[in-house]
Scaffold this active site. Structure first.
Site, PDB file in Angstrom:
ATOM      1  N   ASN A  88      57.956 106.674  43.435  1.00 22.09           N
ATOM      2  CA  ASN A  88      56.542 106.273  43.390  1.00 22.09           C
ATOM      3  C   ASN A  88      56.000 105.728  44.718  1.00 22.09           C
ATOM      4  OD1 ASN A  88      58.140 104.011  43.018  1.00 22.09           O
ATOM      5  ND2 ASN A  88      56.718 103.023  41.626  1.00 22.09           N
ATOM      6  N   GLU A 113      65.809  96.250  42.062  1.00 18.53           N
ATOM      7  CA  GLU A 113      64.355  96.130  41.844  1.00 18.53           C
ATOM      8  C   GLU A 113      64.020  97.110  40.726  1.00 18.53           C
ATOM      9  OE1 GLU A 113      62.488  93.968  43.149  1.00 18.53           O
ATOM     10  OE2 GLU A 113      63.240  93.462  45.150  1.00 18.53           O
ATOM     11  N   CYS A 124      55.767  99.776  39.570  1.00 17.44           N
ATOM     12  CA  CYS A 124      56.670  98.892  38.808  1.00 17.44           C
ATOM     13  C   CYS A 124      55.943  97.642  38.344  1.00 17.44           C
ATOM     14  CB  CYS A 124      57.867  98.511  39.667  1.00 17.44           C
ATOM     15  SG  CYS A 124      57.387  97.814  41.256  1.00 17.44           S
ATOM     16  N   GLU A 131      63.451  90.986  47.730  1.00 16.40           N
ATOM     17  CA  GLU A 131      63.114  91.719  48.946  1.00 16.40           C
ATOM     18  C   GLU A 131      61.820  91.151  49.499  1.00 16.40           C
ATOM     19  OE1 GLU A 131      63.691  95.991  47.366  1.00 16.40           O
ATOM     20  OE2 GLU A 131      64.633  95.942  49.347  1.00 16.40           O
TER      21      GLU A 131
HETATM   22  P1  NAD Z   1      65.263 106.245  38.240  1.00 12.96           P
HETATM   23  O1  NAD Z   1      66.038 105.062  37.798  1.00 12.96           O
HETATM   24  O2  NAD Z   1      65.242 107.435  37.379  1.00 12.96           O
HETATM   25  O3  NAD Z   1      65.811 106.759  39.665  1.00 12.96           O
HETATM   26  C1  NAD Z   1      65.850 105.924  40.795  1.00 12.96           C
HETATM   27  C2  NAD Z   1      66.843 106.490  41.788  1.00 12.96           C
HETATM   28  O4  NAD Z   1      68.147 106.392  41.246  1.00 12.96           O
HETATM   29  C3  NAD Z   1      66.634 107.951  42.142  1.00 12.96           C
HETATM   30  O5  NAD Z   1      66.894 108.109  43.519  1.00 12.96           O
HETATM   31  C4  NAD Z   1      67.696 108.652  41.303  1.00 12.96           C
HETATM   32  O6  NAD Z   1      68.116 109.878  41.845  1.00 12.96           O
HETATM   33  C5  NAD Z   1      68.812 107.646  41.354  1.00 12.96           C
HETATM   34  N1  NAD Z   1      69.779 107.714  40.261  1.00 12.96           N
HETATM   35  C6  NAD Z   1      69.630 108.241  39.013  1.00 12.96           C
HETATM   36  N2  NAD Z   1      70.752 108.053  38.287  1.00 12.96           N
HETATM   37  C7  NAD Z   1      71.624 107.383  39.091  1.00 12.96           C
HETATM   38  C8  NAD Z   1      72.946 106.883  38.907  1.00 12.96           C
HETATM   39  N3  NAD Z   1      73.599 107.038  37.757  1.00 12.96           N
HETATM   40  N4  NAD Z   1      73.525 106.226  39.927  1.00 12.96           N
HETATM   41  C9  NAD Z   1      72.876 106.032  41.085  1.00 12.96           C
HETATM   42  N5  NAD Z   1      71.625 106.498  41.338  1.00 12.96           N
HETATM   43  C10 NAD Z   1      71.012 107.159  40.335  1.00 12.96           C
HETATM   44  O7  NAD Z   1      63.812 105.699  38.562  1.00 12.96           O
HETATM   45  P2  NAD Z   1      62.530 106.571  38.992  1.00 12.96           P
HETATM   46  O8  NAD Z   1      62.105 107.360  37.813  1.00 12.96           O
HETATM   47  O9  NAD Z   1      62.784 107.255  40.279  1.00 12.96           O
HETATM   48  O10 NAD Z   1      61.448 105.415  39.292  1.00 12.96           O
HETATM   49  C11 NAD Z   1      60.717 104.813  38.297  1.00 12.96           C
HETATM   50  C12 NAD Z   1      61.326 103.474  37.929  1.00 12.96           C
HETATM   51  O11 NAD Z   1      61.493 102.688  39.096  1.00 12.96           O
HETATM   52  C13 NAD Z   1      60.444 102.655  37.021  1.00 12.96           C
HETATM   53  O12 NAD Z   1      61.217 102.049  36.011  1.00 12.96           O
HETATM   54  C14 NAD Z   1      59.865 101.587  37.948  1.00 12.96           C
HETATM   55  O13 NAD Z   1      59.470 100.410  37.312  1.00 12.96           O
HETATM   56  C15 NAD Z   1      60.989 101.375  38.890  1.00 12.96           C
HETATM   57  N6  NAD Z   1      60.501 100.817  40.168  1.00 12.96           N
HETATM   58  C16 NAD Z   1      60.741  99.501  40.438  1.00 12.96           C
HETATM   59  C17 NAD Z   1      60.257  98.943  41.624  1.00 12.96           C
HETATM   60  C18 NAD Z   1      60.497  97.487  41.950  1.00 12.96           C
HETATM   61  O14 NAD Z   1      60.289  97.108  43.100  1.00 12.96           O
HETATM   62  N7  NAD Z   1      60.917  96.653  41.010  1.00 12.96           N
HETATM   63  C19 NAD Z   1      59.528  99.737  42.519  1.00 12.96           C
HETATM   64  C20 NAD Z   1      59.314 101.074  42.203  1.00 12.96           C
HETATM   65  C21 NAD Z   1      59.804 101.611  41.011  1.00 12.96           C
END
Ligand code: NAD
Length: 489
Positions: free
Chosen positions: A159, A256, A290, A468
């Site tokens: 995102n 995060e 998020c 962070e």
């Molecule tokens: P996601 O958890 O599906 O993926 C995040 C990353 O993790 C991707 O690069 C993905 O390829 C990788 N990944 C997937 N499975 C993995 C595993 N088993 N081991 C290691 N890496 C793995 O999240 P998304 O769909 O890309 O993003 C949306 C989510 O991110 C939402 O829940 C949002 O709230 C959260 N988010 C949080 C913040 C924050 O600062 N708190 C900021 C942005 C997004």
């Protein structure tokens, strides 16, 4: 769209791993990236093979000595130059990000500039990493050295690809640690471009590496024995897996994760201000934020008035192709579109009151194939409803009616998430009481999501662990070493 004047013509170049200061062809399977607004293919990116993940970690380990031993002022100069290059290339990077993520162009440009700000902020910290001396009496001298933690992994969501990358990578590099980044499989393009810019800024080869791919590559990186710290930004479910994987090499983790941020509006609040901020807080980046304020908790006497104002705000948001810089772009992928539509469809089927949106609005070709979802508001949602509890990650707001501030606080805290919260009230004492009572890492009073990137950020409960941004973001990447000199007599 390729004839669009802002279309980034070099997009097809960004298609490989960046290891040890050079692009390497991917050895895993090939992914096709789609323009989320049209579903047209825009680039092909290969996944890293397992051996390439190890090569990237080894390159980062080899670079550690070279980078950590540079004079702090030299590290600062490199990071400052990188900030300048990001600013210089802001238009181009913004076009790449807009096309890849589906983010409106001006929002993408702001994200590039935020990335530059992170590098400039942490450049300023390079020569201010002081240790401490600890009094042990006349015969001993104890001091601490904030040493870099080692090779750090950065696993990123789709995102905010570039700004989320920079908020972890900049402090890691500032303290002398080195980096292997894994962008989301959906949005690797600006991360790969930044690798080239980092090299042009003078970062030694191997100090910043990029491997591309999805869950498999992420899992390999998170559990790699050569990694000292994993900074993960993504969903709570994946964060829990990352934490388990990092247990094997006993690596540190910063997580995060997701949120379901409440915004409380009391009857003495400035409703114009609250409505503007709440609309921005849930519809910005099509709700794929998020920290999105996805739960509006309003005092009974102002609830309906606030909804009327929100509907007006939301109706003014036009949708279009991200390169044309509309207020709202498409959701990032078909899967995300289906996820959001599924939540809304189930809420409607359960008889919840939908006061705005609730189904995809038709757009003219070629946008008719895009992942566009309009602003949607459900009013008077029961606290146990699915859309009251789950992170939808789309432009969907749930509202709740409460009698008073205490009921608002109880409802706000009745969530497993604890990332961000908002309070609107003209009474500073009540606002402060609520802010202190809210279970969240960051609370905004009378100005939701209005903060710079120098303020510590992170979640409590299932929204994460660690902080962070700001100076708090530096400590993550240092391992203080204590040295005790004995000099009796
Ligand atoms: P996601 O958890 O599906 O993926 C995040 C990353 O993790 C991707 O690069 C993905 O390829 C990788 N990944 C997937 N499975 C993995 C595993 N088993 N081991 C290691 N890496 C793995 O999240 P998304 O769909 O890309 O993003 C949306 C989510 O991110 C939402 O829940 C949002 O709230 C959260 N988010 C949080 C913040 C924050 O600062 N708190 C900021 C942005 C997004």
């Amino acid at each position: 769209m390729q004839d669009h004047p802002r279309y980034p013509t070099d997009i097809a170049q960004a298609t490989a791993q960046w290891i040890g200061g050079a692009f390497r062809p991917g050895e895993g399977s090939m992914r096709v990236l789609l323009d989320p607004a049209t579903q047209n293919g825009i680039a092909r990116v290969p996944d890293a093979a397992a051996v390439q993940v190890t090569q990237a970690v080894e390159a980062a380990a080899q670079a550690l000595g070279r980078w950590a031993r540079r004079l702090p002022a030299d590290r600062a100069r490199v990071l400052t130059r990188l900030a300048g290059l990001l600013e210089e290339k802001a238009d181009h990077l913004a076009a790449l990000e807009a096309l890849n993520v589906g983010k409106p162009l001006s929002q993408a440009r702001r994200d590039v500039l935020r990335a530059a700000d992170y590098f400039r902020f942490y450049a300023g910290a390079c020569d201010k990493l002081n240790g401490e001396t600890i009094p042990l009496g006349p015969d001993q001298t104890a001091l601490t050295l904030p040493e870099p933690v080692g090779v750090t992994a950065h696993i990123l969501p789709w995102n905010y690809p570039l700004s989320t990358l920079a908020r972890g990578v900049a402090p890691a590099l500032a303290v002398g640690a080195t980096v292997v980044a894994k962008p989301s499989e959906l949005t690797p393009l600006t991360t790969l471009r930044m690798a080239e810019l980092a090299q042009a800024a003078g970062l030694p080869d191997g100090a910043f590496n990029v491997v591309t791919g999805g869950a498999e590559v992420g899992a390999m990186l998170a559990g790699h024995p050569g990694i000292a710290h994993v900074t993960f930004t993504g969903s709570t479910a994946t964060g829990q897996k990352v934490m388990q994987a990092a247990a094997a090499p006993v690596a540190g983790v910063t997580l995060e994760l997701g949120g379901k941020s409440p915004v409380i509006v009391l009857e003495d609040a400035d409703l114009d201000l609250a409505a503007r901020d709440i609309a921005r807080g849930i519809f910005f980046n099509a709700g794929q934020v998020c920290a999105a304020g996805s739960r509006l908790i309003a005092q009974d006497s102002v609830h309906d008035d606030l909804i009327a104002r929100l509907v007006t705000e939301a109706k003014a948001l036009g949708m279009g192709h991200p390169l044309d810089d509309p207020a709202l772009g498409p959701l990032v992928s078909r899967a995300q579109f289906k996820r959001v539509a599924g939540y809304v469809d189930r809420a409607r089927a359960a008889g919840l009151t939908c006061v705005l949106g609730g189904e995809p609005a038709p757009l003219p070709a070629p946008l008719d194939k895009g992942n566009f979802y309009p602003p949607t508001i459900f009013a008077d949602v029961p606290a146990e409803a699915e859309i009251a509890c789950d992170e939808v990650f789309g432009p969907v707001l749930a509202t709740f009616r409460v009698p008073d501030a205490d009921a608002a606080l109880a409802l706000a805290n009745a969530s497993p998430f604890g990332l961000v919260a908002g309070v609107y009230s003209a009474d500073a004492t009540t606002a402060l009481r609520l802010a202190r009572g809210l279970e969240a890492g960051q609370v905004f009073v009378n100005g939701f999501l209005k903060a710079g990137d120098t303020v510590p950020f992170g979640g409590v409960k299932t929204s994460g662990i660690g902080r962070e941004k700001g100076l708090a973001g530096l400590a993550t990447y240092t391992a203080p070493k204590s040295i005790i000199l004995n000099h009796p007599g």
